[in-house]
Scaffold this motif. Structure first.
Motif, PDB file in Angstrom:
ATOM      1  N   ALA A  95      -1.254   1.179  -7.133  1.00  0.00           N
ATOM      2  CA  ALA A  95      -1.040   1.448  -5.708  1.00  0.00           C
ATOM      3  C   ALA A  95      -0.160   2.680  -5.505  1.00  0.00           C
ATOM      4  CB  ALA A  95      -0.416   0.235  -5.028  1.00  0.00           C
ATOM      5  N   LEU A  96       0.667   2.989  -6.515  1.00  0.00           N
ATOM      6  CA  LEU A  96       1.527   4.180  -6.414  1.00  0.00           C
ATOM      7  C   LEU A  96       0.777   5.451  -6.802  1.00  0.00           C
ATOM      8  CD1 LEU A  96       4.810   2.688  -7.897  1.00  0.00           C
ATOM      9  CD2 LEU A  96       4.584   3.707  -5.623  1.00  0.00           C
ATOM     10  N   GLY A  97      -0.485   5.310  -7.191  1.00  0.00           N
ATOM     11  CA  GLY A  97      -1.272   6.501  -7.505  1.00  0.00           C
ATOM     12  C   GLY A  97      -1.362   6.814  -8.992  1.00  0.00           C
ATOM     13  N   LEU A  98      -0.778   5.953  -9.842  1.00  0.00           N
ATOM     14  CA  LEU A  98      -0.886   6.191 -11.282  1.00  0.00           C
ATOM     15  C   LEU A  98      -2.310   5.900 -11.764  1.00  0.00           C
ATOM     16  CD1 LEU A  98       2.250   5.861 -10.912  1.00  0.00           C
ATOM     17  CD2 LEU A  98       2.298   4.851 -13.178  1.00  0.00           C
ATOM     18  N   LEU A 143      -6.327   9.081  -2.389  1.00  0.00           N
ATOM     19  CA  LEU A 143      -5.995   8.202  -1.271  1.00  0.00           C
ATOM     20  C   LEU A 143      -4.690   7.446  -1.543  1.00  0.00           C
ATOM     21  CD1 LEU A 143      -8.513   5.842   0.464  1.00  0.00           C
ATOM     22  CD2 LEU A 143      -6.394   4.913  -0.406  1.00  0.00           C
ATOM     23  N   ARG A 144      -4.564   6.924  -2.757  1.00  0.00           N
ATOM     24  CA  ARG A 144      -3.381   6.104  -3.056  1.00  0.00           C
ATOM     25  C   ARG A 144      -2.088   6.911  -3.009  1.00  0.00           C
ATOM     26  NH1 ARG A 144      -6.193   2.736  -7.936  1.00  0.00           N
ATOM     27  NH2 ARG A 144      -6.932   0.954  -6.718  1.00  0.00           N
ATOM     28  N   LYS A 145      -2.203   8.219  -3.264  1.00  0.00           N
ATOM     29  CA  LYS A 145      -1.003   9.055  -3.196  1.00  0.00           C
ATOM     30  C   LYS A 145      -0.439   9.090  -1.782  1.00  0.00           C
ATOM     31  CE  LYS A 145      -2.462  12.260  -6.751  1.00  0.00           C
ATOM     32  NZ  LYS A 145      -2.909  13.640  -6.983  1.00  0.00           N
ATOM     33  N   GLU A 146      -1.297   8.829  -0.793  1.00  0.00           N
ATOM     34  CA  GLU A 146      -0.843   8.962   0.582  1.00  0.00           C
ATOM     35  C   GLU A 146      -0.748   7.640   1.320  1.00  0.00           C
ATOM     36  OE1 GLU A 146      -1.594  13.237   1.846  1.00  0.00           O
ATOM     37  OE2 GLU A 146      -3.574  12.296   1.891  1.00  0.00           O
ATOM     38  N   THR A 174      11.466   7.009  -8.975  1.00  0.00           N
ATOM     39  CA  THR A 174      11.003   8.354  -9.344  1.00  0.00           C
ATOM     40  C   THR A 174       9.772   8.348 -10.244  1.00  0.00           C
ATOM     41  OG1 THR A 174      12.592   8.376 -11.165  1.00  0.00           O
ATOM     42  CG2 THR A 174      13.262   9.456  -9.121  1.00  0.00           C
ATOM     43  N   LEU A 175       9.395   7.173 -10.769  1.00  0.00           N
ATOM     44  CA  LEU A 175       8.274   7.161 -11.723  1.00  0.00           C
ATOM     45  C   LEU A 175       7.019   7.828 -11.158  1.00  0.00           C
ATOM     46  CD1 LEU A 175       6.980   6.273 -14.403  1.00  0.00           C
ATOM     47  CD2 LEU A 175       6.307   4.153 -13.279  1.00  0.00           C
ATOM     48  N   ALA A 176       6.541   7.326 -10.033  1.00  0.00           N
ATOM     49  CA  ALA A 176       5.288   7.872  -9.486  1.00  0.00           C
ATOM     50  C   ALA A 176       5.434   9.333  -9.035  1.00  0.00           C
ATOM     51  CB  ALA A 176       4.771   6.984  -8.358  1.00  0.00           C
ATOM     52  N   PRO A 177       6.501   9.684  -8.315  1.00  0.00           N
ATOM     53  CA  PRO A 177       6.648  11.107  -7.973  1.00  0.00           C
ATOM     54  C   PRO A 177       6.653  12.014  -9.206  1.00  0.00           C
ATOM     55  CG  PRO A 177       8.163   9.802  -6.664  1.00  0.00           C
ATOM     56  CD  PRO A 177       7.530   8.858  -7.655  1.00  0.00           C
ATOM     57  N   ARG A 178       7.294  11.559 -10.285  1.00  0.00           N
ATOM     58  CA  ARG A 178       7.338  12.386 -11.501  1.00  0.00           C
ATOM     59  C   ARG A 178       5.958  12.477 -12.150  1.00  0.00           C
ATOM     60  NH1 ARG A 178       9.330  10.949 -16.025  1.00  0.00           N
ATOM     61  NH2 ARG A 178       9.962   8.837 -15.457  1.00  0.00           N
ATOM     62  N   MET A 187       6.893   8.373  -2.323  1.00  0.00           N
ATOM     63  CA  MET A 187       5.640   9.120  -2.451  1.00  0.00           C
ATOM     64  C   MET A 187       5.265   9.799  -1.131  1.00  0.00           C
ATOM     65  SD  MET A 187       4.392   9.179  -5.494  1.00  0.00           S
ATOM     66  CE  MET A 187       2.596   9.377  -5.491  1.00  0.00           C
ATOM     67  N   LYS A 188       6.151   9.705  -0.138  1.00  0.00           N
ATOM     68  CA  LYS A 188       5.915  10.285   1.193  1.00  0.00           C
ATOM     69  C   LYS A 188       4.551   9.877   1.748  1.00  0.00           C
ATOM     70  CE  LYS A 188       9.463  13.254   0.350  1.00  0.00           C
ATOM     71  NZ  LYS A 188      10.771  12.730   0.612  1.00  0.00           N
ATOM     72  N   PRO A 189       4.312   8.584   1.858  1.00  0.00           N
ATOM     73  CA  PRO A 189       3.004   8.127   2.321  1.00  0.00           C
ATOM     74  C   PRO A 189       2.818   8.421   3.807  1.00  0.00           C
ATOM     75  CG  PRO A 189       4.496   6.277   2.184  1.00  0.00           C
ATOM     76  CD  PRO A 189       5.250   7.460   1.643  1.00  0.00           C
TER      77      PRO A 189
END
Lengths: 239, 243
Positions: free
Chosen positions: A126-129, B77-80, B101-105, B155-157
């Motif tokens: 869901a976080l985009g990984l 899509l999931r990034k937003e 920070t995991l996903a942003p990194r 993630m600034k959704p």
């Protein structure tokens, strides 16, 4: 009359024992490195791969877990030349032991991967990984933590299992011992010395696994540097 | 253009239909509460929006990313689209800051040295600025859920989905999480909340959707829905004791 033990002729061959020990350490480390890589890949393929991947992985695992290591060794060393692939004894030993460990560790890794709740994977997705990133950053470490005791136990078996490579004259400790025994006729003393060396090696390796576990599962850094706040690990990791 | 548009969404598990043709549009800045009985399909619909559940028919369009059965565009899509779960789902081996920070990194390539600023920013929005170095199991359920919200915010959704995020919490902790969500609503975040908190839906949601038997049974301005329910099913759901 009582047998009088005499270690002098055996200990006179210390240089050979040392070089055999070094060979065993090299054989073990290489097999462990390659074997764990194969095992992790096979487990990921089975748990998270396409259908054909699961079939390939399961076939490999079943084939190598249900045949003796010695037979696998013979097949690679004596069998492959008929297919035009000629391996040295040491190469055949590394391949056979790696593939053997790969099959056993694949099942251990798989147990760990399956023990991680699906919701953790969903949170990562869901976080985009990507699926692979979820495995790498979200699943692997907690999964390793769960299976670490059985995995390191398997690695100890692998280290001791390298002695089987003496059957195809791969250079390692048991072969060195067999040679010393046949020339000194001091069987009891020779193999007692070998046993002592093996037990020392496994204890050193287990200490290394413990250190690796401390690093892998470092969770809490002591906040104030007080003696009470030292690193703690769950007890099972120390096994 | 609406932030989220669902058209004729159908999903079934085997022969059992769960969603029977959902149509729903959510405008930018809308806060939509989705209410309904267990099994009415509200969580399933929410999970379809960011592709955690595949569906058989229909399209979903979120902030310009179109999702259909092919599941292309899913990662974009999931990034937003942020999602917060009932069981928090924080990563137990990572600290609060690392969770955030995991996903942003990994996904967006955030440079390491910008991580702590991001952590401070999102944690202060959920009122937990001092917890950056804590681990999930050192936090209360309410705190964990607020960290999960912060992790999603990092993630600034453009749209956030909340799947019964207070159902695992006791009333006291529920309050702190709802307060955080209300603040996000005030700040203009577009949100879809599946919830059992009727009072909260009424106060905070601009619109409320009542789902029943896999369809959108009734929808409208929250105040309208709760004061003048039209269908007997909704009346019965909101105030069963008046029957």
């Amino acid at each position: 009359m009582a047998y009088e033990m005499n270690f002098t002729p055996v200990l006179a061959r210390t240089p050979e024992l040392i070089s055999g020990t070094i060979d065993t350490l090299i054989l073990s480390s290489q097999s462990i490195g390659i074997g764990l890589t194969i095992g992790l890949a096979a487990a990921l393929l089975r748990v998270d791969g396409p259908k054909w991947g699961a079939v390939v992985s399961a076939t490999y695992v079943e084939a190598f877990r249900n045949t003796p290591l010695l037979v696998q060794l013979f097949l690679l060393f004596f069998g492959l030349p008929y297919m035009g692939i000629r391996l040295t004894a040491n190469e055949a030993a590394i391949f056979a032991i790696s593939l053997n460990l790969g099959a056993y560790s694949a099942e251990i890794f798989r147990a760990g991967l399956l023990a991680i709740p699906k919701t953790q994977i969903e949170a990562g997705l869901a976080l985009g990984l990507s699926r692979l990133q979820v495995m790498r950053y979200v699943v692997i470490i907690p999964a390793l933590r769960i299976i670490y005791p059985s995995l390191t136990g398997q690695l100890t078996l692998t280290l001791l299992g390298t002695s089987i490579a003496s059957a195809i004259s791969a250079t390692e400790l048991t072969l060195a011992g067999a040679k010393i025994e046949s020339q000194t006729f001091r069987s009891l003393e020779t193999f007692l010395v070998l046993a002592a060396i093996y037990i020392t090696m496994t204890f050193v390796f287990r200490f290394l696994y413990w250190l690796v576990g401390l690093w892998l599962f470092r969770r809490r850094v002591p906040k104030t540097g007080s003696a009470a706040a030292t690193l703690t690990l769950p007890r099972e990791v120390e096994s | 253009m609406p932030a989220l548009r669902i058209e004729n969404l159908k999903k079934s598990y085997g022969n059992v239909p769960v969603l029977k043709g959902i149509n729903l549009a959510v405008e930018n800045g809308d806060v939509v509460a989705v209410i309904g009985r267990s099994g009415s399909g509200k969580s399933t619909m929410l999970r379809c929006i960011n592709g955690l559940e595949p569906f058989q028919e229909g399209t979903i369009e979120v902030v310009g990313h179109k999702l259909d059965q092919s599941r292309a565009n899913l990662r974009e899509l999931r990034k937003e689209v942020g999602m917060v779960f009932q069981s928090y789902n924080l990563f137990p081996h990572l600290s609060v800051a690392e969770n955030i920070t995991l996903a942003p990194r990994v996904v967006k390539g955030l440079p390491r040295d910008e991580g702590s600023a991001l952590v401070r920013e999102v944690l202060s929005r959920v009122g937990l600025a001092e917890k950056a170095d804590a681990y999930p199991d050192e936090l209360s359920g309410g705190q964990q859920q607020r960290v999960a919200i912060a992790r999603s915010l990092a993630m600034k959704p453009k749209v956030m989905l909340f799947d019964e995020v207070t159902s695992a919490l006791d009333p006291e902790l529920t309050g702190e999480v709802l307060k955080t969500i209300a603040q996000l609503a005030e700040a203009g975040m577009t949100m879809v909340l599946v919830t059992h908190e009727m009072g909260f839906a009424r106060r905070v949601a601009t619109r409320t959707v009542f789902m029943h038997q896999g369809t959108v049974w009734e929808e409208g301005k929250s105040e309208e829905i709760f004061t003048h329910p039209k269908t007997p099913e909704l009346k019965n759901f909101i105030a069963p004791d008046l029957k």
